[in-house]
Design a protein around this motif. Structure first.
Motif, PDB file in Angstrom:
ATOM      1  N   MET A   1       0.840  -1.173   0.000  1.00  0.00           N
ATOM      2  CA  MET A   1       0.000   0.000   0.000  1.00  0.00           C
ATOM      3  C   MET A   1       0.885   1.237   0.000  1.00  0.00           C
ATOM      4  N   ALA A   2       0.493   2.203  -0.784  1.00  0.00           N
ATOM      5  CA  ALA A   2       1.232   3.464  -0.833  1.00  0.00           C
ATOM      6  C   ALA A   2       0.245   4.610  -0.961  1.00  0.00           C
ATOM      7  N   PHE A   3       0.534   5.689  -0.297  1.00  0.00           N
ATOM      8  CA  PHE A   3      -0.302   6.872  -0.400  1.00  0.00           C
ATOM      9  C   PHE A   3       0.005   7.608  -1.692  1.00  0.00           C
ATOM     10  N   GLU A  46      -0.870  16.212  -7.189  1.00  0.00           N
ATOM     11  CA  GLU A  46      -1.032  14.960  -6.466  1.00  0.00           C
ATOM     12  C   GLU A  46      -1.356  13.866  -7.471  1.00  0.00           C
ATOM     13  N   VAL A  47      -0.707  12.713  -7.280  1.00  0.00           N
ATOM     14  CA  VAL A  47      -0.869  11.611  -8.222  1.00  0.00           C
ATOM     15  C   VAL A  47      -0.777  10.291  -7.464  1.00  0.00           C
ATOM     16  N   ASP A  48      -1.480   9.303  -7.958  1.00  0.00           N
ATOM     17  CA  ASP A  48      -1.437   7.967  -7.377  1.00  0.00           C
ATOM     18  C   ASP A  48      -0.009   7.428  -7.481  1.00  0.00           C
ATOM     19  N   ALA A  49       0.451   6.762  -6.439  1.00  0.00           N
ATOM     20  CA  ALA A  49       1.850   6.335  -6.361  1.00  0.00           C
ATOM     21  C   ALA A  49       2.230   5.302  -7.433  1.00  0.00           C
TER      22      ALA A  49
END
Length: 139
Positions: A1-3, A46-49
């Motif tokens: 999982m990553a923010f 902001e972007v999904d990791a």
């Protein structure tokens, strides 16, 4: 999982230059359509990791002249956009990153299609408007 990965304007020199457009994404009257909550975070990128990691791999492997690995990263980014788009955050930003990759590949029409798809999903306060203008001179 990553923010999700977030860059504030003060951190823009730590981010890939294409994400700078996300920090200045409002064109013309877009700012008027922001909610009070959006004013706090709309100037960030902001972007999904996961897709961001693949985008960075695309850039790095290109710089290292490892074309096969660069193309694998591009294919991975395409897979995320076509298979799991509902499972990622900030899909409009991911489409913009993929559009930038296609620009670097020399596929301007494909890039424009991705920017238009991004804009179709989020018509206001979207960096895709700037990318479309940059490629075509139109808004």
């Amino acid at each position: 999982m990553a923010f999700c990965v977030r860059f504030m304007r003060e951190e823009k020199y730590c981010a890939p230059a294409i994400l700078w457009f996300e920090m200045y994404r409002s064109v013309m009257d877009d700012v008027a359509y922001r909610t009070p909550i959006q004013h706090d975070w709309m100037d960030w990128a902001e972007v999904d990791a996961r897709p961001f990691m693949l985008y960075l791999q695309y850039l790095v492997f290109g710089g290292l002249c490892e074309r096969q690995r660069q193309l694998q990263a591009l294919q991975g980014l395409w897979n995320i956009c076509t298979i799991t788009l509902d499972d990622i955050y900030h899909p409009e930003t991911v489409a913009n990153l993929l559009g930038h990759c296609e620009e670097m590949e020399g596929h301007m029409e494909r890039a424009l299609d991705l920017y238009n798809a991004s804009r179709d999903g989020v018509p206001r306060n979207n960096a895709a408007n700037l990318h479309i203008h940059r490629l075509t001179g139109l808004q």
